[in-house]
Design a protein around this motif. Sequence first.
Motif, PDB file in Angstrom:
ATOM      1  N   HIS A  48      -1.198  22.995 -28.650  1.00 56.68           N
ATOM      2  CA  HIS A  48       0.187  22.534 -28.697  1.00 56.68           C
ATOM      3  C   HIS A  48       0.487  21.896 -30.052  1.00 56.68           C
ATOM      4  O   HIS A  48       1.565  21.326 -30.233  1.00 56.68           O
ATOM      5  CB  HIS A  48       0.451  21.508 -27.586  1.00 56.68           C
ATOM      6  CG  HIS A  48       0.663  22.126 -26.238  1.00 56.68           C
ATOM      7  ND1 HIS A  48       1.700  23.003 -25.968  1.00 56.68           N
ATOM      8  CD2 HIS A  48      -0.007  21.997 -25.077  1.00 56.68           C
ATOM      9  CE1 HIS A  48       1.645  23.383 -24.705  1.00 56.68           C
ATOM     10  NE2 HIS A  48       0.617  22.794 -24.139  1.00 56.68           N
TER      11      HIS A  48
ATOM     12  N   TRP B  45       9.984  18.604 -37.112  1.00 55.38           N
ATOM     13  CA  TRP B  45      10.950  18.760 -36.023  1.00 55.38           C
ATOM     14  C   TRP B  45      11.702  17.459 -35.804  1.00 55.38           C
ATOM     15  O   TRP B  45      11.313  16.425 -36.297  1.00 55.38           O
ATOM     16  CB  TRP B  45      10.228  19.177 -34.722  1.00 55.38           C
ATOM     17  CG  TRP B  45       9.051  18.336 -34.365  1.00 55.38           C
ATOM     18  CD1 TRP B  45       7.772  18.482 -34.782  1.00 55.38           C
ATOM     19  CD2 TRP B  45       9.064  17.189 -33.512  1.00 55.38           C
ATOM     20  NE1 TRP B  45       6.966  17.501 -34.254  1.00 55.38           N
ATOM     21  CE2 TRP B  45       7.731  16.685 -33.471  1.00 55.38           C
ATOM     22  CE3 TRP B  45      10.041  16.507 -32.801  1.00 55.38           C
ATOM     23  CZ2 TRP B  45       7.361  15.547 -32.743  1.00 55.38           C
ATOM     24  CZ3 TRP B  45       9.693  15.394 -32.069  1.00 55.38           C
ATOM     25  CH2 TRP B  45       8.355  14.930 -32.041  1.00 55.38           C
TER      26      TRP B  45
ATOM     27  N   TYR C  14      10.030  27.247 -29.503  1.00 54.46           N
ATOM     28  CA  TYR C  14      10.155  25.947 -28.839  1.00 54.46           C
ATOM     29  C   TYR C  14      11.583  25.610 -28.430  1.00 54.46           C
ATOM     30  O   TYR C  14      11.809  24.578 -27.799  1.00 54.46           O
ATOM     31  CB  TYR C  14       9.603  24.846 -29.742  1.00 54.46           C
ATOM     32  CG  TYR C  14       8.107  24.942 -29.943  1.00 54.46           C
ATOM     33  CD1 TYR C  14       7.232  24.777 -28.868  1.00 54.46           C
ATOM     34  CD2 TYR C  14       7.567  25.217 -31.192  1.00 54.46           C
ATOM     35  CE1 TYR C  14       5.856  24.869 -29.039  1.00 54.46           C
ATOM     36  CE2 TYR C  14       6.187  25.315 -31.370  1.00 54.46           C
ATOM     37  CZ  TYR C  14       5.347  25.140 -30.295  1.00 54.46           C
ATOM     38  OH  TYR C  14       3.979  25.235 -30.471  1.00 54.46           O
ATOM     39  N   GLN C  15      12.536  26.476 -28.807  1.00 51.84           N
ATOM     40  CA  GLN C  15      13.947  26.224 -28.466  1.00 51.84           C
ATOM     41  C   GLN C  15      14.396  24.858 -28.974  1.00 51.84           C
ATOM     42  O   GLN C  15      15.120  24.119 -28.300  1.00 51.84           O
ATOM     43  CB  GLN C  15      14.163  26.326 -26.947  1.00 51.84           C
ATOM     44  CG  GLN C  15      13.813  27.686 -26.362  1.00 51.84           C
ATOM     45  CD  GLN C  15      14.695  28.803 -26.883  1.00 51.84           C
ATOM     46  OE1 GLN C  15      15.901  28.782 -26.665  1.00 51.84           O
ATOM     47  NE2 GLN C  15      14.117  29.772 -27.582  1.00 51.84           N
TER      48      GLN C  15
ATOM     49  N   ALA D 145       3.327  29.223 -20.551  1.00 55.83           N
ATOM     50  CA  ALA D 145       3.490  30.484 -21.282  1.00 55.83           C
ATOM     51  C   ALA D 145       2.429  31.511 -20.916  1.00 55.83           C
ATOM     52  O   ALA D 145       2.589  32.699 -21.176  1.00 55.83           O
ATOM     53  CB  ALA D 145       3.459  30.232 -22.792  1.00 55.83           C
TER      54      ALA D 145
ATOM     55  N   GLN E 151       5.565  33.369 -25.106  1.00 54.66           N
ATOM     56  CA  GLN E 151       6.692  32.821 -24.367  1.00 54.66           C
ATOM     57  C   GLN E 151       6.828  33.557 -23.041  1.00 54.66           C
ATOM     58  O   GLN E 151       7.028  34.778 -23.016  1.00 54.66           O
ATOM     59  CB  GLN E 151       7.970  32.952 -25.191  1.00 54.66           C
ATOM     60  CG  GLN E 151       9.157  32.173 -24.661  1.00 54.66           C
ATOM     61  CD  GLN E 151      10.319  32.239 -25.635  1.00 54.66           C
ATOM     62  OE1 GLN E 151      10.909  33.300 -25.827  1.00 54.66           O
ATOM     63  NE2 GLN E 151      10.652  31.120 -26.255  1.00 54.66           N
ATOM     64  N   LYS E 152       6.645  32.843 -21.939  1.00 56.33           N
ATOM     65  CA  LYS E 152       6.794  33.409 -20.595  1.00 56.33           C
ATOM     66  C   LYS E 152       5.975  34.683 -20.411  1.00 56.33           C
ATOM     67  O   LYS E 152       6.459  35.698 -19.911  1.00 56.33           O
ATOM     68  CB  LYS E 152       8.265  33.674 -20.289  1.00 56.33           C
ATOM     69  CG  LYS E 152       9.122  32.415 -20.265  1.00 56.33           C
ATOM     70  CD  LYS E 152      10.570  32.709 -19.962  1.00 56.33           C
ATOM     71  CE  LYS E 152      11.406  31.432 -19.932  1.00 56.33           C
ATOM     72  NZ  LYS E 152      12.841  31.711 -19.678  1.00 56.33           N
TER      73      LYS E 152
ATOM     74  N   GLU F 265      -6.922  24.175 -25.762  1.00 54.74           N
ATOM     75  CA  GLU F 265      -6.439  22.859 -26.216  1.00 54.74           C
ATOM     76  C   GLU F 265      -7.605  21.985 -26.698  1.00 54.74           C
ATOM     77  O   GLU F 265      -7.808  20.874 -26.198  1.00 54.74           O
ATOM     78  CB  GLU F 265      -5.677  22.151 -25.089  1.00 54.74           C
ATOM     79  CG  GLU F 265      -4.478  22.902 -24.556  1.00 54.74           C
ATOM     80  CD  GLU F 265      -3.310  22.946 -25.538  1.00 54.74           C
ATOM     81  OE1 GLU F 265      -3.321  22.186 -26.514  1.00 54.74           O
ATOM     82  OE2 GLU F 265      -2.409  23.768 -25.317  1.00 54.74           O
TER      83      GLU F 265
ATOM     84  N   GLY G  15       2.361  28.130 -27.651  1.00 56.96           N
ATOM     85  CA  GLY G  15       3.353  28.438 -26.625  1.00 56.96           C
ATOM     86  C   GLY G  15       3.639  27.207 -25.797  1.00 56.96           C
ATOM     87  O   GLY G  15       2.823  26.285 -25.723  1.00 56.96           O
ATOM     88  N   GLN G  16       4.785  27.183 -25.156  1.00 56.87           N
ATOM     89  CA  GLN G  16       5.138  26.067 -24.296  1.00 56.87           C
ATOM     90  C   GLN G  16       4.274  26.077 -23.037  1.00 56.87           C
ATOM     91  O   GLN G  16       3.586  27.059 -22.738  1.00 56.87           O
ATOM     92  CB  GLN G  16       6.619  26.154 -23.925  1.00 56.87           C
ATOM     93  CG  GLN G  16       7.554  26.003 -25.120  1.00 56.87           C
ATOM     94  CD  GLN G  16       9.015  26.165 -24.727  1.00 56.87           C
ATOM     95  OE1 GLN G  16       9.377  27.073 -23.977  1.00 56.87           O
ATOM     96  NE2 GLN G  16       9.865  25.303 -25.239  1.00 56.87           N
ATOM     97  N   ASN G  17       4.305  24.976 -22.301  1.00 55.97           N
ATOM     98  CA  ASN G  17       3.600  24.923 -21.021  1.00 55.97           C
ATOM     99  C   ASN G  17       4.080  26.065 -20.124  1.00 55.97           C
ATOM    100  O   ASN G  17       5.276  26.328 -20.034  1.00 55.97           O
ATOM    101  CB  ASN G  17       3.864  23.579 -20.319  1.00 55.97           C
ATOM    102  CG  ASN G  17       3.232  22.418 -21.058  1.00 55.97           C
ATOM    103  OD1 ASN G  17       2.206  22.574 -21.716  1.00 55.97           O
ATOM    104  ND2 ASN G  17       3.835  21.248 -20.942  1.00 55.97           N
TER     105      ASN G  17
END
Length: 256
Positions: A200, A256, A239-240, A43, A216-217, A168, A39-41
């Motif tokens: 990550h 990516w 990750y959009q 999340a 996500q969120k 992490e 997930g993103q930072n």
Amino acid sequence: MNSALEFDHVTFRYPGAARPVLENFCLTIEPGARMAILGQNGAGKTTLLHLALGWLKPQAGSIRLAGKPLSAYRRQELGQQIGLVPQSEHSAFEYSLLEFVLLGRAPYLPPLAMPTEQDVAMARRAIQQVGLSSLETRSILNISGGERQLVLMARALAQQPGLLLLDEPTSHLDLGNKVRLMQLLRECSAQGVTVVFTTHEPEFAAAMATHLVLMQKGQILNAGYLDEVFNGDNLTQLYQAPVTVVELEGRKVALW
């Protein structure tokens, strides 16, 4: 069979926060799974681990460890059953590596009791497992960030938990030590330990995990077996950003 860890409609909000970090969150982790959380930072990944440890209390919902409410466990019992490898940890004391890893035996000792010879042997074995036996007497204040990450892993191994949480765990490790960590986690899994880690690094998740959660969120975007969830469409949505997943020598790789 009871789940190893279960979040049942959990909501958690930090004091003063505008919105919850987790809201009506549900997740079941099977015994013996190796579960990666991507997930993103922001999340909610680290918050999730701290709730599992009992360090944070949800405002709604419940958390169960091995089928039993987390709130029903004494702190010492939780220390015997759950181990944590944090991203980093500040120490105010100049422990040697051996003294620091011996802290993992504390949940098994009566108050004010000294570690036994067996405890010391377990700590030494854990240090050997992470490849730091030559630094056993060195101060933890005088080692590199990568070595400190491995010492945190050794402390958790000495704890002999049934559930191992890692936040992490590869963030400070070079390639060689990432491979060593992966081998250690697979050995733990083979011995029946349930492993849950945030990361990550999609490639580390793909190489290590049996199960994958995309967060996500504060919500689960997707969850399930790794082969079902680790694909370009899901990672692009997470990750959009455009992500393609290819298979290289039997391993999934995210481009990516």
